[in-house]
Design a protein around this motif. Structure first.
Motif, PDB file in Angstrom:
ATOM      1  N   PRO A   1       0.840  -1.200   0.000  1.00  0.00           N
ATOM      2  CA  PRO A   1       0.000   0.000   0.000  1.00  0.00           C
ATOM      3  C   PRO A   1       0.877   1.252   0.000  1.00  0.00           C
ATOM      4  O   PRO A   1       1.810   1.344   0.794  1.00  0.00           O
ATOM      5  CB  PRO A   1      -0.790  -0.100   1.314  1.00  0.00           C
ATOM      6  N   LYS A   2       0.566   2.181  -0.873  1.00  0.00           N
ATOM      7  CA  LYS A   2       1.458   3.328  -1.049  1.00  0.00           C
ATOM      8  C   LYS A   2       0.851   4.621  -0.536  1.00  0.00           C
ATOM      9  O   LYS A   2      -0.368   4.796  -0.531  1.00  0.00           O
ATOM     10  CB  LYS A   2       1.771   3.505  -2.547  1.00  0.00           C
ATOM     11  N   TYR A   3       1.731   5.536  -0.179  1.00  0.00           N
ATOM     12  CA  TYR A   3       1.317   6.892   0.164  1.00  0.00           C
ATOM     13  C   TYR A   3       1.336   7.750  -1.096  1.00  0.00           C
ATOM     14  O   TYR A   3       2.376   7.883  -1.748  1.00  0.00           O
ATOM     15  CB  TYR A   3       2.265   7.492   1.208  1.00  0.00           C
ATOM     16  N   GLY A   4       0.175   8.322  -1.435  1.00  0.00           N
ATOM     17  CA  GLY A   4       0.140   9.216  -2.593  1.00  0.00           C
ATOM     18  C   GLY A   4      -0.346  10.605  -2.257  1.00  0.00           C
ATOM     19  O   GLY A   4       0.136  11.594  -2.806  1.00  0.00           O
ATOM     20  N   CYS A   5      -1.321  10.706  -1.345  1.00  0.00           N
ATOM     21  CA  CYS A   5      -1.894  12.018  -1.034  1.00  0.00           C
ATOM     22  C   CYS A   5      -2.205  12.193   0.437  1.00  0.00           C
ATOM     23  O   CYS A   5      -2.253  13.305   0.937  1.00  0.00           O
ATOM     24  CB  CYS A   5      -3.162  12.244  -1.854  1.00  0.00           C
ATOM     25  N   GLY A   6      -2.472  11.076   1.137  1.00  0.00           N
ATOM     26  CA  GLY A   6      -2.770  11.152   2.562  1.00  0.00           C
ATOM     27  C   GLY A   6      -4.137  11.715   2.891  1.00  0.00           C
ATOM     28  O   GLY A   6      -4.456  11.934   4.058  1.00  0.00           O
ATOM     29  N   ARG A   7      -4.955  11.954   1.882  1.00  0.00           N
ATOM     30  CA  ARG A   7      -6.245  12.600   2.128  1.00  0.00           C
ATOM     31  C   ARG A   7      -7.409  11.906   1.426  1.00  0.00           C
ATOM     32  O   ARG A   7      -8.450  12.520   1.208  1.00  0.00           O
ATOM     33  CB  ARG A   7      -6.163  14.060   1.720  1.00  0.00           C
ATOM     34  N   GLY A   8      -7.201  10.674   1.036  1.00  0.00           N
ATOM     35  CA  GLY A   8      -8.312   9.953   0.405  1.00  0.00           C
ATOM     36  C   GLY A   8      -8.597  10.396  -1.014  1.00  0.00           C
ATOM     37  O   GLY A   8      -9.683  10.146  -1.529  1.00  0.00           O
ATOM     38  N   LEU A   9      -7.626  11.034  -1.661  1.00  0.00           N
ATOM     39  CA  LEU A   9      -7.878  11.601  -2.994  1.00  0.00           C
ATOM     40  C   LEU A   9      -7.305  10.779  -4.141  1.00  0.00           C
ATOM     41  O   LEU A   9      -7.574  11.083  -5.296  1.00  0.00           O
ATOM     42  CB  LEU A   9      -7.279  13.020  -3.067  1.00  0.00           C
ATOM     43  N   CYS A  10      -6.489   9.757  -3.835  1.00  0.00           N
ATOM     44  CA  CYS A  10      -5.782   9.109  -4.948  1.00  0.00           C
ATOM     45  C   CYS A  10      -5.891   7.583  -4.981  1.00  0.00           C
ATOM     46  O   CYS A  10      -5.651   6.970  -6.013  1.00  0.00           O
ATOM     47  CB  CYS A  10      -4.305   9.498  -4.955  1.00  0.00           C
ATOM     48  N   GLY A  11      -6.192   6.964  -3.874  1.00  0.00           N
ATOM     49  CA  GLY A  11      -6.389   5.514  -3.875  1.00  0.00           C
ATOM     50  C   GLY A  11      -5.133   4.667  -3.857  1.00  0.00           C
ATOM     51  O   GLY A  11      -5.216   3.435  -3.855  1.00  0.00           O
ATOM     52  N   ALA A  12      -3.949   5.277  -3.821  1.00  0.00           N
ATOM     53  CA  ALA A  12      -2.711   4.487  -3.840  1.00  0.00           C
ATOM     54  C   ALA A  12      -2.585   3.605  -2.602  1.00  0.00           C
ATOM     55  O   ALA A  12      -1.893   2.591  -2.613  1.00  0.00           O
ATOM     56  CB  ALA A  12      -1.503   5.410  -3.943  1.00  0.00           C
ATOM     57  N   CYS A  13      -3.286   3.979  -1.538  1.00  0.00           N
ATOM     58  CA  CYS A  13      -3.164   3.304  -0.248  1.00  0.00           C
ATOM     59  C   CYS A  13      -4.247   2.251  -0.043  1.00  0.00           C
ATOM     60  O   CYS A  13      -4.396   1.736   1.068  1.00  0.00           O
ATOM     61  CB  CYS A  13      -3.269   4.348   0.851  1.00  0.00           C
ATOM     62  N   THR A  14      -5.012   1.932  -1.090  1.00  0.00           N
ATOM     63  CA  THR A  14      -6.199   1.084  -0.925  1.00  0.00           C
ATOM     64  C   THR A  14      -5.852  -0.312  -0.405  1.00  0.00           C
ATOM     65  O   THR A  14      -4.977  -1.001  -0.943  1.00  0.00           O
ATOM     66  CB  THR A  14      -6.945   0.961  -2.269  1.00  0.00           C
TER      67      THR A  14
ATOM     68  N   VAL B   1     -10.822   0.175   1.371  1.00  0.00           N
ATOM     69  CA  VAL B   1     -10.789   1.439   2.125  1.00  0.00           C
ATOM     70  C   VAL B   1      -9.497   2.174   1.785  1.00  0.00           C
ATOM     71  O   VAL B   1      -8.525   1.575   1.332  1.00  0.00           O
ATOM     72  CB  VAL B   1     -10.835   1.223   3.667  1.00  0.00           C
ATOM     73  N   ARG B   2      -9.536   3.492   2.005  1.00  0.00           N
ATOM     74  CA  ARG B   2      -8.315   4.290   1.856  1.00  0.00           C
ATOM     75  C   ARG B   2      -7.593   4.245   3.199  1.00  0.00           C
ATOM     76  O   ARG B   2      -8.036   4.885   4.165  1.00  0.00           O
ATOM     77  CB  ARG B   2      -8.649   5.725   1.481  1.00  0.00           C
ATOM     78  N   SER B   3      -6.509   3.511   3.253  1.00  0.00           N
ATOM     79  CA  SER B   3      -5.863   3.287   4.551  1.00  0.00           C
ATOM     80  C   SER B   3      -5.208   4.554   5.092  1.00  0.00           C
ATOM     81  O   SER B   3      -4.913   4.633   6.270  1.00  0.00           O
ATOM     82  CB  SER B   3      -4.834   2.155   4.447  1.00  0.00           C
ATOM     83  N   CYS B   4      -5.005   5.561   4.241  1.00  0.00           N
ATOM     84  CA  CYS B   4      -4.369   6.799   4.721  1.00  0.00           C
ATOM     85  C   CYS B   4      -5.296   7.612   5.598  1.00  0.00           C
ATOM     86  O   CYS B   4      -4.839   8.456   6.361  1.00  0.00           O
ATOM     87  CB  CYS B   4      -3.877   7.652   3.558  1.00  0.00           C
ATOM     88  N   ILE B   5      -6.623   7.390   5.474  1.00  0.00           N
ATOM     89  CA  ILE B   5      -7.558   8.145   6.304  1.00  0.00           C
ATOM     90  C   ILE B   5      -8.363   7.216   7.207  1.00  0.00           C
ATOM     91  O   ILE B   5      -9.395   7.591   7.732  1.00  0.00           O
ATOM     92  CB  ILE B   5      -8.503   9.027   5.453  1.00  0.00           C
TER      93      ILE B   5
HETATM   94  S1  FES Z   1      -2.783   8.027  -0.108  1.00  0.00           S
HETATM   95 FE1  FES Z   1      -4.113   8.922  -1.533  1.00  0.00          FE
HETATM   96  S2  FES Z   1      -6.031   8.075  -0.979  1.00  0.00           S
HETATM   97 FE2  FES Z   1      -4.698   7.371   0.536  1.00  0.00          FE
END
Ligand code: FES
Ligand code: FES
Lengths: 153, 758
Positions: free
Chosen positions: A34-47, A55-59
């Motif tokens: 799972p990757k960090y892309g935005c930290g705000r639920g905007l990109c899905g890299a952390c799914t 789920v978006r694991s960053c939020i």
């Molecule tokens: S890091 Fe972008 S949605 Fe979680």
């Protein structure tokens, strides 16, 4: 200390309850799919999946994941749908930089679990939350259709 | 990114200036334990005094960094001198080596080369680095020679073992065979014996008719470990005791730390240190870093810092002021980048039937790679070790060495995957690398020896500068009474990327070619053509190459203006271009192919009653590769629109991996559309107004058109594909929108309000 079941394994991790699941996985459990892309639920890299739901694991605070099955891209290879998706991804050479693809794959698996023959509109709806800056979208779409076909066979 | 002037000056389509050293100067590096084979170029080694030309082949105890190794376990390892940031370099380099080695594709794996310019310099740049769409272009012979030489040594070893003439041995799919006696051996069985074979004096490369891998459709990529979470990016790297650093950056470029209250941050759990570090004005910003045991702790403590900034030397203008100045400058003559005939005279002359003048405005753009910038640094006594998705090894080694006061060869760089770059990781000032090193240095001064991973948040990455420079172009063009393009004067205004960097040498007569490329070499036969450039030097927003560099804006203004001329002349935009490209066969070939495949001659199917549809075309050469794109759009009554389909034709010489070529066109089109449709970095009082994907929105799945890519069959020397798909995408769509609505969009990103049905 939190108890977390990640890809079927029980882990005891020293995470504060409000720590996002993403950083708990990446920095404490060292599960880095799972990757960090935005930290705000905007990109899905952390799914990731929580009991099968993407789920978006960053939020998502780690406290919301305790007692649930956390599945990351590392843990889907033995699953029928997961394998079909990964195989389609490889067969069609979907990846470019690849950084978004763990998240794309997790979203695609969730889509195909609930919808065996997704239309293009279904794919748009399920995948629009997953950003790919390399714009591999044409192939992601094709790979989802291909995985659906393989699963139907 | 194009780094050297040579890149631009080489005649397009010509066999490129890839210099292959004469065979006697090649040597193999041989590794104990029976592993073979590496090939590198000697001249720079000689220059470093490590070796002398004409030395016999020498055994070297340990030599990790050649181009290919064959293991006794039957593995073939390709050592890639180019960064894999998504453009398929690992696959391409492996294809070239495996082709001549006759390896079995699945047995080939790829690892990244360390920083070592003597072995791994880019033959176009003269230093080690990836960019300018150069990888396949510069490696086409070098990698094949490496593979062929390795093959010859395996064959020689087999010939010796079986006591048969080498000429009677065949190799395919990783197996060496002697058909008359039916003997066979796998590579691994011969690796040890091959290592002691002499280096062949001369290798024969296959002729194109013998290729098995080059040109093959759908060869599996070599970076498919990106589908199961096992691929390691810098963001994923963990070293023992490593600390993660998150930084408070100045809100305005080049502001300096005045005062820090870090009391709260220091008291937070898992925080190890707070490090204030100096920047280098014009290169990288200073700031305050929090070092913690994990990213989340560092991030939260960073947010708890109270930093006061000194704005004395900060950049304080806003985008509005910058563009106002640029528009004003565009009214005045600039430095001349091209001057054919007499453009001013012709524009004022009596042959003119019609003049069109248009002003184009291009904003700053962030690269916004999926993986925000990061870098891992470990300092030793008089040495520095770096882990990075590294794009400019030599440049960064030099910069780090200068900062630390050590020799460049004391700076070790380990290559990792990059989660995108689009040019950003190849910063000519080494900005984020120097930031990471400065933080590690500051930590060391506090007694902390641990390796440091610098992590930029998405917000840091968006606001961190090094953007595609903002530009204003004014084009004034004329048709004569016969409807022919008579004159064209284009003025461009924008910051130079190379000025003040190690790449400044390539600026000739004040013209940074990366500002005008694509305009100064306009291919259309227009008898009176003048291109002028203004380079304001008091705008200090940090700028950098962004996937296809100058072509990101020049393709737009030139291809939109040509379209306007065609319309004014009452001609079909495809045929109008075609006529002006009579002496440009490569342009014409892609233009024709794209038009044919798109069904240009057939009318576009209409949309529903409220929808307006349109089709547009654009053609552009960049980095020696020719691309034409036809876009189809559907515009809704409120002006919003969908790009339905893009048909692309590309001529990149011999297509080494056709599927990678297609992928790069698809991705390039998406990247170009994201900028055209959605993105701008804007400043107010020097403060960047965007910070995350909400206000710097990336193109998403539902906005991506269907893309069809057609490759012009070619036996010419391969050219690059990482960038050239980008430039024609925005003008093709703009021209389609004009066809649908009559509105010419001259400001990016597109303002859909202008397309509203009236
Ligand atoms: S890091 Fe972008 S949605 Fe979680
Ligand atoms: S493959 Fe690079 S962001 Fe998706």
């Amino acid at each position: 200390m939190v108890d977390l079941i990640v890809n079927g394994k029980l882990l005891k991790l020293d995470a504060p309850p409000d720590m996002p699941l993403l950083w708990t996985l990446r920095d404490l459990a060292r599960v880095t799919g799972p990757k960090y892309g935005c930290g705000r639920g905007l990109c899905g890299a952390c799914t990731v999946h929580l009991d099968g739901t993407p789920v978006r694991s960053c939020i998502t605070p780690v406290s919301a994941a305790t007692g649930k099955q956390v599945t990351t891209v590392e843990g889907v290879g033995d699953d029928r749908v997961g394998r079909a998706v990964q195989t389609a991804w490889r067969d069609l050479n979907v990846v470019q930089c690849g950084y978004c693809q763990s998240g794309q794959i997790m979203s695609a698996i969730a889509l195909l679990r609930g919808n065996h023959r997704p239309s293009d509109a279904d794919i748009d709806a399920a995948m629009t939350g997953n950003v790919c800056r390399c714009a591999t979208y044409v192939r992601i779409r094709a790979a989802i259709h291909r995985a659906a076909q393989a699963l139907a066979a | 990114m194009n780094i050297l002037e040579r890149l631009e000056s080489a005649p397009a389509g010509a066999p490129v200036d890839v210099r292959i050293e004469n065979v006697s100067r090649r040597r193999f590096l041989q590794q104990t334990g029976g592993l073979a084979l590496g090939l590198y170029l000697s001249p720079l080694l000689t220059a470093c005094g490590r070796n002398a030309p004409g030395d016999a082949t020498r055994a070297v105890d340990f030599e990790p960094d050649a181009f290919v190794r064959v293991g006794t376990d039957d593995s073939v390892t390709v050592i890639a001198k180019h960064l894999e940031m998504g453009q398929g370099t690992y696959t391409g380099l492996a294809t070239l080596i495996a082709e001549e080695l006759d390896a079995d594709w699945p047995q080939v794996k790829v690892i990244g080369a360390p920083a070592d310019a003597a072995r791994y310099k880019n033959l176009v740049f003269g230093s080690q680095g990836t960019g300018g769409s150069t990888a396949m272009r510069e490696c086409f012979e070098q990698m094949r020679e490496a593979g062929a030489a390795a093959r010859a040594m395996l064959v020689a070893a087999a010939a010796e073992r079986w006591n048969v003439p080498a000429a009677t041995i065949v190799v395919d799919n990783g197996v060496v065979r002697h058909p008359p006696t039916q003997r066979r051996a796998r590579f691994g069985e011969l690796a040890e014996a091959a290592a002691s074979q002499p280096v062949p004096k001369r290798v024969r490369l296959k002729s194109p008719g013998e290729f098995k891998l080059i040109g093959r459709q759908m060869l599996p990529r070599k970076d498919n470990d990106k589908t199961d979470g096992s691929a390691i990016y810098t963001q994923d790297l963990h070293l023992p005791d490593m600390l993660v650093a998150v930084v408070a950056h100045p809100p305005r470029f080049w502001a300096q730390v005045k005062n820090v209250d870090d009391g709260k941050a220091r008291s937070m759990p898992d925080v190890a240190a707070v490090v204030q570090f100096q920047g280098q004005p014009g290169a990288f910003n200073g700031g305050v870093a929090v070092l913690a045991c994990h990213t989340w702790a560092a991030w939260q403590a960073r947010d708890a810092l109270q930093v006061e900034w000194d704005d004395t030397h900060a950049f304080k203008l806003g985008s509005r002021e910058i563009f106002a100045r640029y528009r004003e400058l565009a009214q005045k003559p600039g430095l001349v980048a091209r001057d054919d005939g007499d453009a001013e005279g012709a524009l004022a002359g009596k042959n003119v039937a019609r003049i069109i003048e248009a002003e184009y405005e291009f904003p700053y753009l962030a690269h916004a790679s999926m993986e925000p910038l990061n870098c891992v640094v470990k300092l030793g006594d008089g040495s520095c070790e770096i882990w990075n998705g590294e794009q400019l090894q030599t440049n960064d080694q030099d910069a780090v060495a200068a900062l630390l006061g050590i020799a460049p060869d004391k700076v070790t760089i380990h290559q990792l995957y990059a989660g995108g770059s689009f040019g950003r990781r190849g910063n000519p000032h080494a900005d984020y690398v120097l930031e990471a090193v400065s933080i590690a240095k500051g930590a060391r001064a506090q007694g902390i020896q641990a390796p440091v991973k610098l992590v930029w948040t998405r917000e840091d990455d968006t606001r961190g500068g090094y953007y595609r420079p903002a530009f204003v172009h004014v084009v004034r063009a004329a048709l004569d009474r016969q409807g022919r393009a008579l004159a064209w004067r284009q003025r461009l205004v924008g910051q130079s990327i190379r000025r003040g960097t190690a790449f400044e040498k390539s600026i000739k007569n004040g013209i940074d070619n990366s500002s005008v490329e694509g305009a100064s070499d306009l291919p259309y036969a227009i008898p009176n053509l003048r291109v002028e450039l203004h380079t304001p030097d008091d705008i200090t927003v940090p700028v950098q190459w962004w996937r296809s560099v100058g072509h990101t804006h020049t393709a737009y203004s030139t291809e939109c203006m040509i379209d306007e001329l065609a319309q004014a002349a009452g001609q079909d935009p495809y045929r109008f271009r075609r006529a002006l490209l009579a002496n440009q066969p490569h342009h014409r070939a892609v233009l024709d192919l794209a038009a044919t495949k798109a069904g240009w001659e057939r009318p576009l199917e209409p949309g529903t009653k409220d929808e307006r549809r349109g089709r547009g075309i654009a053609v552009h050469q960049s980095f020696h590769t020719y691309v034409a794109e036809v876009a189809e759009v559907t515009v809704r009554p409120n002006g919003s629109f969908k790009v339905d389909r893009v048909v692309c034709a590309v001529d990149c010489g011999l297509a080494i991996n056709p599927d990678v070529v297609r992928a790069q066109m698809e991705g390039g089109i998406g990247y170009g559309l994201s900028a055209a449709l959605l993105d701008a970095i804007t400043l107010e009082d020097g403060v960047v107004q965007q910070s995350n994907f909400d206000r710097y929105p990336p193109l998403r799945m539902n906005q991506m058109p269907a893309v069809e890519v057609h490759i012009v069959p070619s036996a010419e020397h391969p050219t690059g594909v990482g960038e050239p798909g980008v430039p024609p995408s925005a003008p093709a769509v703009a021209n389609a929108l004009a066809a649908a609505t009559g509105q010419r969009l001259r400001k990016l990103p597109f303002d859909t309000a202008a397309l509203k049905k009236t």
